[in-house]
Write a protein that holds these residues in place. Structure first.
Motif, PDB file in Angstrom:
ATOM      1  N   UNK A  24       0.843  -1.213   0.000  1.00 10.46           N
ATOM      2  CA  UNK A  24       0.000   0.000   0.000  1.00 10.46           C
ATOM      3  C   UNK A  24       0.872   1.254   0.000  1.00 10.46           C
ATOM      4  N   UNK A  25       1.869   1.253   0.873  1.00 13.92           N
ATOM      5  CA  UNK A  25       2.743   2.436   0.977  1.00 13.92           C
ATOM      6  C   UNK A  25       3.450   2.675  -0.359  1.00 13.92           C
ATOM      7  N   UNK A  26       3.942   1.590  -0.982  1.00 10.56           N
ATOM      8  CA  UNK A  26       4.630   1.745  -2.265  1.00 10.56           C
ATOM      9  C   UNK A  26       3.677   2.312  -3.312  1.00 10.56           C
ATOM     10  N   UNK A  27       2.428   1.891  -3.267  1.00  8.15           N
ATOM     11  CA  UNK A  27       1.469   2.417  -4.246  1.00  8.15           C
ATOM     12  C   UNK A  27       1.138   3.882  -4.006  1.00  8.15           C
ATOM     13  N   UNK A  28       1.076   4.263  -2.722  1.00 10.22           N
ATOM     14  CA  UNK A  28       0.848   5.685  -2.425  1.00 10.22           C
ATOM     15  C   UNK A  28       2.044   6.511  -2.929  1.00 10.22           C
ATOM     16  N   UNK A  29       3.237   5.968  -2.746  1.00 10.23           N
ATOM     17  CA  UNK A  29       4.430   6.689  -3.223  1.00 10.23           C
ATOM     18  C   UNK A  29       4.437   6.737  -4.751  1.00 10.23           C
ATOM     19  N   UNK A  30       3.981   5.654  -5.369  1.00  9.81           N
ATOM     20  CA  UNK A  30       3.883   5.649  -6.839  1.00  9.81           C
ATOM     21  C   UNK A  30       2.878   6.705  -7.301  1.00  9.81           C
ATOM     22  N   UNK A  31       1.784   6.895  -6.533  1.00  4.57           N
ATOM     23  CA  UNK A  31       0.810   7.952  -6.878  1.00  4.57           C
ATOM     24  C   UNK A  31       1.508   9.313  -6.908  1.00  4.57           C
ATOM     25  N   UNK A  32       2.361   9.538  -5.902  1.00  2.00           N
ATOM     26  CA  UNK A  32       3.064  10.822  -5.814  1.00  2.00           C
ATOM     27  C   UNK A  32       3.980  10.990  -7.037  1.00  2.00           C
ATOM     28  N   UNK A  33       4.705   9.942  -7.372  1.00  2.66           N
ATOM     29  CA  UNK A  33       5.638  10.007  -8.506  1.00  2.66           C
ATOM     30  C   UNK A  33       4.862  10.258  -9.802  1.00  2.66           C
ATOM     31  N   UNK A  34       3.817   9.478  -9.997  1.00  6.61           N
ATOM     32  CA  UNK A  34       3.099   9.567 -11.267  1.00  6.61           C
ATOM     33  C   UNK A  34       2.226  10.819 -11.347  1.00  6.61           C
ATOM     34  N   UNK A  35       1.950  11.420 -10.189  1.00  5.59           N
ATOM     35  CA  UNK A  35       1.130  12.633 -10.164  1.00  5.59           C
ATOM     36  C   UNK A  35       1.904  13.890 -10.542  1.00  5.59           C
ATOM     37  N   UNK A  36       3.211  13.789 -10.653  1.00 12.59           N
ATOM     38  CA  UNK A  36       4.003  14.964 -11.010  1.00 12.59           C
ATOM     39  C   UNK A  36       4.972  14.617 -12.147  1.00 12.59           C
ATOM     40  N   UNK A  37       4.629  15.047 -13.372  1.00  9.56           N
ATOM     41  CA  UNK A  37       5.463  14.675 -14.528  1.00  9.56           C
ATOM     42  C   UNK A  37       6.898  15.194 -14.421  1.00  9.56           C
ATOM     43  N   UNK A  38       7.137  16.166 -13.541  1.00  8.46           N
ATOM     44  CA  UNK A  38       8.502  16.664 -13.376  1.00  8.46           C
ATOM     45  C   UNK A  38       9.402  15.688 -12.622  1.00  8.46           C
ATOM     46  N   UNK A  39       8.795  14.749 -11.895  1.00  7.25           N
ATOM     47  CA  UNK A  39       9.627  13.768 -11.184  1.00  7.25           C
ATOM     48  C   UNK A  39      10.176  12.767 -12.191  1.00  7.25           C
ATOM     49  N   UNK A  40      11.504  12.767 -12.349  1.00  9.33           N
ATOM     50  CA  UNK A  40      12.134  11.833 -13.289  1.00  9.33           C
ATOM     51  C   UNK A  40      13.026  10.851 -12.552  1.00  9.33           C
ATOM     52  N   UNK A  41      13.495  11.265 -11.390  1.00 10.64           N
ATOM     53  CA  UNK A  41      14.422  10.419 -10.648  1.00 10.64           C
ATOM     54  C   UNK A  41      13.824  10.124  -9.270  1.00 10.64           C
ATOM     55  N   UNK A  42      13.853   8.837  -8.885  1.00 11.27           N
ATOM     56  CA  UNK A  42      13.294   8.426  -7.602  1.00 11.27           C
ATOM     57  C   UNK A  42      14.401   7.763  -6.785  1.00 11.27           C
ATOM     58  N   UNK A  43      14.562   8.212  -5.543  1.00 15.48           N
ATOM     59  CA  UNK A  43      15.567   7.630  -4.641  1.00 15.48           C
ATOM     60  C   UNK A  43      14.820   6.975  -3.486  1.00 15.48           C
ATOM     61  N   UNK A  44      15.163   5.722  -3.194  1.00 20.09           N
ATOM     62  CA  UNK A  44      14.427   5.023  -2.139  1.00 20.09           C
ATOM     63  C   UNK A  44      15.319   4.560  -1.003  1.00 20.09           C
ATOM     64  N   UNK A  45      14.699   4.512   0.194  1.00 20.76           N
ATOM     65  CA  UNK A  45      15.284   3.835   1.349  1.00 20.76           C
ATOM     66  C   UNK A  45      14.871   2.371   1.275  1.00 20.76           C
ATOM     67  N   UNK A  46      15.385   1.591   2.219  1.00 21.13           N
ATOM     68  CA  UNK A  46      14.930   0.212   2.367  1.00 21.13           C
ATOM     69  C   UNK A  46      13.532   0.245   2.983  1.00 21.13           C
ATOM     70  N   UNK A  47      12.746  -0.812   2.777  1.00 19.11           N
ATOM     71  CA  UNK A  47      11.433  -0.896   3.424  1.00 19.11           C
ATOM     72  C   UNK A  47      11.628  -0.820   4.939  1.00 19.11           C
ATOM     73  N   UNK A  48      10.707  -0.125   5.630  1.00 20.82           N
ATOM     74  CA  UNK A  48      10.853   0.104   7.082  1.00 20.82           C
ATOM     75  C   UNK A  48      11.183  -1.194   7.821  1.00 20.82           C
ATOM     76  N   UNK A  49      12.151  -1.135   8.670  1.00 18.06           N
ATOM     77  CA  UNK A  49      12.527  -2.295   9.493  1.00 18.06           C
ATOM     78  C   UNK A  49      13.665  -3.104   8.905  1.00 18.06           C
ATOM     79  N   UNK A  50      13.818  -3.066   7.575  1.00 19.56           N
ATOM     80  CA  UNK A  50      14.800  -3.951   6.934  1.00 19.56           C
ATOM     81  C   UNK A  50      16.236  -3.551   7.296  1.00 19.56           C
ATOM     82  N   UNK A  51      16.532  -2.249   7.292  1.00 18.11           N
ATOM     83  CA  UNK A  51      17.915  -1.852   7.618  1.00 18.11           C
ATOM     84  C   UNK A  51      18.280  -2.279   9.042  1.00 18.11           C
TER      85      UNK A  51
END
Ligand code: ADP
Ligand code: ASP
Ligand code: MG
Length: 455
Positions: A24-51
């Motif tokens: 769900x969280x990844x999809x919400x973040x994908x909404x943010x990315x796809x909602x702004x055509x100016x976003x071309x580069x995405x930088x991610x952390x590890x999924x919460x807890x994994x690090x």
């Protein structure tokens, strides 16, 4: 200051652990990315807890604990993988990473090292980015996975490596820039590689810094930091629910907040942003409509009191020596010992026969090792009597022209009667007033001060 004008309207968007925690969280973040055509580069952390799990494995767990930790990592990543429309595309790679993690953690159980820790820990970001690319693709976006280690070259200071900005710029322009034209590029925060090709990390929370460095290297127009709070607040809203969002803040003020413990931004994040005058936006991926904070080159009516930051687990070193009386060169000697042990001093106060100091924990190592080693204490003890006090908290009041204003002391310390203040630093900076209190009192001190100065 290198004020290179942004070449494009392109934006880099960074998503922290909670923003890629599950499907769900990844999809919400994908909404943010796809909602702004100016976003071309995405930088991610590890999924919460994994690090955290990977850090524990790297420290060398017992076999039973190890298998629990490995299962947990697998569970978190498979919960996302299993919900993809087409999981088979990335399953093989995720499985290969999980096998790698198991193999490396067995090695760590025998003999751990900082290089091995970074290698292990890097798998968190490698896996989250693989899964996120697939989420974007299943939503019909053109997306490409990019290994940031190809461009993020660093020194070999494992656990808190320093990136080479010039090399990054050159490599990012050749290897990344052309890709941004063709598709969305998804890459890892936090990790890099040293001269021999071994994986390094930039210190806990380092993904913010990666995003800012890439924004600078590619002359992007903004760095968006998407996290679990809709902006930067007057203090940590988890500690003080009455904290207020700051809509616009100057680079210097936000940098002070980050340096003094406001976890919302990694301490080094604003260095590239200030250097190249790139605004940084902080918002919540859970609620992007709530808006956020813009950190930029602004000077509009800066308030006297801006925010309170809290940094826990501070160690105070007090060095006493009668030889210090009227002596010359004592401080220089102490500082040269600290420098040899790779320690930079954070706060300092001196008296005729003693020095009290705290150590800079900016960019705390990924393994969380203490900076205070036996070798350092032995060397200092040969020079003077050393007292160590642990579990203190540093509270920083961030503001503007603080050391020029009248009445600051009364407003701040007038309400501090019930608390023991171990050290005060005031006067060196116009932007902050810092003091140390016992760790157990820290939150109450922040609440009291916030109530008096901000509510
Ligand atoms: P991410 O995983 O997205 O990088 P972090 O946990 O590193 O997120 O940072 C976000 C957290 O920072 C918030 O949940 C909040 O508790 C904490 N925080 C500390 N100080 C502040 C502040 N002044 N304003 C907003 N958040 C703050
Ligand atoms: N995953 C790393 C950490 O937990 C880096 C980051 O999240 O920024 O510290
Ligand atoms: Mg963070």
């Amino acid at each position: 200051m290198n004020q290179a004008a942004p070449q494009s309207s392109h934006v880099v968007a960074k998503f922290g652990g909670t923003s890629v925690a599950d499907f769900e969280a990844m999809n919400r973040s994908a909404d943010v990315v796809l909602g702004n055509p100016d976003v071309r580069l995405v930088v991610l952390s590890a999924s919460a807890g994994v690090t955290n799990l990977l850090v524990a494995l790297a420290a060398g767990s017992e076999s039973e604990q190890r298998s629990y930790q490995l299962d947990e990592i697998r569970r978190i990543q498979y919960a996302i993988l299993d919900r993809l429309d087409n999981p088979s595309v990335v399953r093989e790679e995720i499985d290969r990473m999980l096998e790698n993690i198991a193999m490396l953690s067995e090695a760590a159980a025998l003999a751990t090292s900082t290089a091995l820790t970074d290698e292990l820990v890097s798998h968190g970001e490698l896996m989250s980015t693989l899964l996120f690319v697939e989420i974007l693709r299943q939503r019909q976006a053109q997306a490409e996975w990019f290994d940031v280690r190809k461009v993020m070259h660093t020194d070999d200071h494992f656990g808190r490596a320093t990136p080479d900005g010039a090399v990054l710029k050159e490599l990012a322009q050749t290897l990344l820039q052309p890709r941004l034209q063709a598709s969305l590029v998804v890459t890892q925060g936090f990790i890099g590689s040293e001269a021999k090709g071994r994986t390094t990390t930039l210190g806990r929370g380092g993904s913010d810094y990666t995003a800012a460095l890439l924004g600078e290297a590619l002359n992007l127009s903004r760095v968006d930091i998407w996290t679990d709070v809709p902006g930067i607040y007057t203090t940590d809203p988890r500690v003080v629910p009455a904290a207020k969002r700051i809509d616009k803040i100057a680079f210097e003020e936000a940098a002070e907040m980050a340096t003094f413990g406001a976890k919302v931004l990694h301490p080094a994040t604003l260095l590239p942003a200030v250097r190249s005058d790139i605004p940084v936006f902080v918002g919540s991926s859970k609620d992007p409509a709530a808006g956020g904070t813009l950190v930029c080159n602004t000077t509009e009516n800066p308030p006297l009191f801006r925010a309170l930051a809290l940094r826990r687990k501070q160690t105070l070193l007090t060095l006493h020596s009668l030889n210090m009386l009227h002596a010359r060169g004592f401080l220089a000697e102490v500082f040269s010992i600290l420098a040899r042990h790779d320690i930079s001093v954070d706060l300092i106060t001196t008296s005729e026969v003693s020095i009290a100091l705290t150590m800079d924990t900016t960019g705390t190592t990924s393994s969380g090792r203490s900076l205070l080693t036996t070798a350092l204490l032995t060397e200092l003890s040969s020079l003077c009597r050393v007292e160590v006090e642990e579990d203190l908290a540093l509270i920083a009041l961030i503001g503007n022209k603080l050391s020029r204003a009248c009445g600051v002391g009364k407003e701040v310390f007038g309400v501090m009667d019930p608390f023991n203040i171990r050290m005060i630093c005031y006067g060196a900076s116009n932007y902050n007033l810092c003091f140390l209190v016992p760790g157990a009192d820290a939150e109450q001190v922040v609440r009291t001060l916030h109530h008096n100065l901000f509510e």
